[in-house]
Design a protein around this motif. Structure first.
Motif, PDB file in Angstrom:
ATOM      1  N   ILE A  14       0.833  -1.207   0.000  1.00  0.00           N
ATOM      2  CA  ILE A  14       0.000   0.000   0.000  1.00  0.00           C
ATOM      3  C   ILE A  14       0.865   1.253   0.000  1.00  0.00           C
ATOM      4  N   ARG A  49       1.358   5.327   0.069  1.00  0.00           N
ATOM      5  CA  ARG A  49       0.595   6.396   0.716  1.00  0.00           C
ATOM      6  C   ARG A  49       1.152   7.770   0.435  1.00  0.00           C
ATOM      7  N   ARG A  51       4.269   7.841   7.135  1.00  0.00           N
ATOM      8  CA  ARG A  51       3.948   7.322   8.462  1.00  0.00           C
ATOM      9  C   ARG A  51       5.206   6.867   9.187  1.00  0.00           C
ATOM     10  N   ILE A  52       5.182   7.056  10.486  1.00  0.00           N
ATOM     11  CA  ILE A  52       6.366   6.676  11.248  1.00  0.00           C
ATOM     12  C   ILE A  52       6.369   5.198  11.658  1.00  0.00           C
ATOM     13  N   THR A  53       5.264   4.531  11.492  1.00  0.00           N
ATOM     14  CA  THR A  53       5.162   3.200  12.099  1.00  0.00           C
ATOM     15  C   THR A  53       5.555   2.058  11.172  1.00  0.00           C
ATOM     16  N   GLU A  54       6.255   2.357  10.096  1.00  0.00           N
ATOM     17  CA  GLU A  54       6.601   1.262   9.212  1.00  0.00           C
ATOM     18  C   GLU A  54       8.083   1.185   8.883  1.00  0.00           C
ATOM     19  N   GLY A  55       8.889   1.850   9.680  1.00  0.00           N
ATOM     20  CA  GLY A  55      10.332   1.773   9.471  1.00  0.00           C
ATOM     21  C   GLY A  55      10.754   2.545   8.250  1.00  0.00           C
ATOM     22  N   ALA A  68       6.758   1.583   2.367  1.00  0.00           N
ATOM     23  CA  ALA A  68       7.707   1.008   3.323  1.00  0.00           C
ATOM     24  C   ALA A  68       8.682   0.095   2.589  1.00  0.00           C
ATOM     25  N   ARG A  74      10.206  -2.444   3.522  1.00  0.00           N
ATOM     26  CA  ARG A  74       9.973  -3.871   3.741  1.00  0.00           C
ATOM     27  C   ARG A  74       8.731  -4.416   3.065  1.00  0.00           C
ATOM     28  N   SER A  75       7.859  -3.520   2.583  1.00  0.00           N
ATOM     29  CA  SER A  75       6.559  -4.030   2.173  1.00  0.00           C
ATOM     30  C   SER A  75       6.495  -4.484   0.715  1.00  0.00           C
ATOM     31  N   LEU A 124      10.313  -1.305  15.646  1.00  0.00           N
ATOM     32  CA  LEU A 124      10.600  -0.057  14.949  1.00  0.00           C
ATOM     33  C   LEU A 124      10.890   1.027  15.971  1.00  0.00           C
ATOM     34  N   PRO A 125      11.548   2.102  15.535  1.00  0.00           N
ATOM     35  CA  PRO A 125      11.808   3.207  16.464  1.00  0.00           C
ATOM     36  C   PRO A 125      10.510   3.656  17.143  1.00  0.00           C
ATOM     37  N   TYR A 184       7.212   0.901  18.104  1.00  0.00           N
ATOM     38  CA  TYR A 184       6.164   0.409  17.205  1.00  0.00           C
ATOM     39  C   TYR A 184       6.550  -0.956  16.665  1.00  0.00           C
ATOM     40  N   LEU A 185       5.561  -1.630  16.102  1.00  0.00           N
ATOM     41  CA  LEU A 185       5.771  -2.961  15.555  1.00  0.00           C
ATOM     42  C   LEU A 185       5.469  -2.944  14.067  1.00  0.00           C
ATOM     43  N   TYR A 186       6.377  -3.485  13.272  1.00  0.00           N
ATOM     44  CA  TYR A 186       6.090  -3.599  11.835  1.00  0.00           C
ATOM     45  C   TYR A 186       5.076  -4.722  11.601  1.00  0.00           C
ATOM     46  N   MET A 233       2.951  -4.632   8.500  1.00  0.00           N
ATOM     47  CA  MET A 233       2.388  -4.544   7.149  1.00  0.00           C
ATOM     48  C   MET A 233       2.459  -5.867   6.382  1.00  0.00           C
ATOM     49  N   LYS A 276      -4.833   1.168   7.627  1.00  0.00           N
ATOM     50  CA  LYS A 276      -4.458  -0.215   7.891  1.00  0.00           C
ATOM     51  C   LYS A 276      -5.578  -1.100   8.417  1.00  0.00           C
TER      52      LYS A 276
END
Lengths: 273, 273
Positions: free
Chosen positions: A158, A160, A164-168, A189, A191-192, B98-99, B102-104, B106, B140
């Motif tokens: 996805i 965007r 966002r900060i929550t996806e590394g 991201a 990793r995605s 994650l910093p 947070y947890l990845y 996705m 999400k």
């Protein structure tokens, strides 16, 4: 628990439907049902005949030691045309006209069954394209993207507008929105999306094609190839589109705000017919 | 085209799977297969026995002139526990940290099959709740929301932080993000939720519950009732939660950034067991 043929057929049907585009060895079923491979082969023949007779999809079998069966969801051309024509009619309702000549489409996008049915048309079109990931833009492309991804048995990435900060670690690119000529940012991201994937891009709406062009460029940052792009509704646009390699399910040819008239036709996916 | 029993079983299985939570009259099938209702009843008996034996869902039949059959997707408790335990194990991978603690996630959210399987656990839990719409927050929450909606045969309303211009009149409310204590805005298109719906709220993550609380308040603006709220992962939070009427599939009980250790347990949906 040993299954009789009737029970095997019911279970095998649900299993194949829930595992599209996956090679399933005959031994899997013969162990599941404690039945001889010869019986399983006959069962598969019956499932295949029914699926193909009803245009529910292809059941591909392969022989030999690694022999197995694969369910490929497809839709017959007649069914696809009927579904898309129904959608066109639905979209022509003048009550959909929003200020600025936009079209209200959230009822269609919010309907999981409609997304599944239309997703099947797209999955069918790209059945042999070797797609191994779907890329879409948040928010409104997501439902169709998941419908296609589920049928092709691939993951979804996805993209965007926000960061966002929550996806590394994320990869961002700037792109020019084709219709508004504004520079915007899109991010994905790191990793995605697996590097070197073969990506199918899905979105709900396309005008000049700037967003799709952006996603194609973003895919390149992941060393990905682009298998194609499929759009729910494409607005016919006076200027040159920024992309050429795409298909649309429907084409919005006219929105006359004054006369309250909308014209929607079958999209480019059906052009060859 | 007349169908033999074997063909009828295959087709009926796919039809029921593709039309969950819908009452289908026996006459529909007897016309579809040019077969006597007595044969159809026997077919349904076989489908029912297989589905229930394999914990694939309930097949409910009703007699009389309006008699018919309804497929209700459910998951056996053992299967649900196994799936959620697998998810917990997957989420405990320290590479997800994650910093900011947070947890990845996705990869899980991007997997349509995982969303379907987990959606089935939620749809099963709310099978008798009379849900007639799903509400979720972009971005999400959307994949899980559609998985649940498809199984419950209801539409999805997507709430957003932005105020998009392309959906006509919108209803916005302010809410306080529970963990950050910031005032934020969420919006839903007026047309995208029928007034007086019975809404099930779905989201991917919950900390203090501010977003869920906001969606509950937003639902009220549409004269809707709230059937419940279901969360993929709930973070155990030191302060009091802002909502109480929710279930979670998993609980994030610890993220130790220094020791690189994550602990994830089964969520509150399994508490009664």
């Amino acid at each position: 628990m040993k299954f009789r043929r009737s029970g095997r057929l019911v279970d095998m049907t649900q299993y194949l439907l829930n595992h599209p585009h996956q090679q399933i060895p005959l031994t899997f079923f013969s162990e599941r049902y404690l039945s001889a491979k010869s019986s399983i082969s006959e069962d598969i023949g019956i499932v295949k005949e029914t699926f193909e007779g009803k245009n529910l999809g292809k059941v591909e079998t392969s022989a030999g030691a690694t022999g197995g069966v694969k369910f490929v969801p497809v839709i017959g051309n007649e069914d696809a045309v009927r579904q898309v024509d129904q959608l066109c009619e639905k979209l022509e309702d003048p009550a959909r006209i929003l200020p600025g000549g936009y079209l209200y489409m959230m009822d269609v996008i919010g309907d999981p069954k409609a997304m599944q049915d239309l997703g099947r048309v797209i999955a069918s079109h790209y059945q042999d394209a070797g797609v191994d990931a779907i890329m879409t833009m948040a928010t409104k492309g997501i439902p169709l993207a998941y419908a296609v991804a589920q049928l092709l048995n691939v993951p979804v990435s996805i993209v965007r507008h926000e960061q966002r900060i929550t996806e590394g670690s994320i990869v961002s690119i700037n792109y020019v929105s084709g219709s508004k000529k504004q520079i915007q940012t899109m991010s994905l991201a790191r990793r995605s999306l697996k590097p070197a994937s073969n990506v199918l891009i899905i979105d709900d709406f396309m005008k000049a094609g700037g967003t799709i062009r952006g996603m194609m460029d973003l895919a390149e940052e992941f060393q990905a190839t682009v298998a194609g792009a499929a759009i729910l509704t494409e607005a016919v646009h006076e200027e040159e589109k920024l992309v050429s390699d795409y298909v649309s399910l429907t084409r919005l040819t006219e929105v006359d705000v004054k006369e309250r008239k909308i014209t929607v036709k079958r999209g480019s996916l059906f052009d060859a017919d």
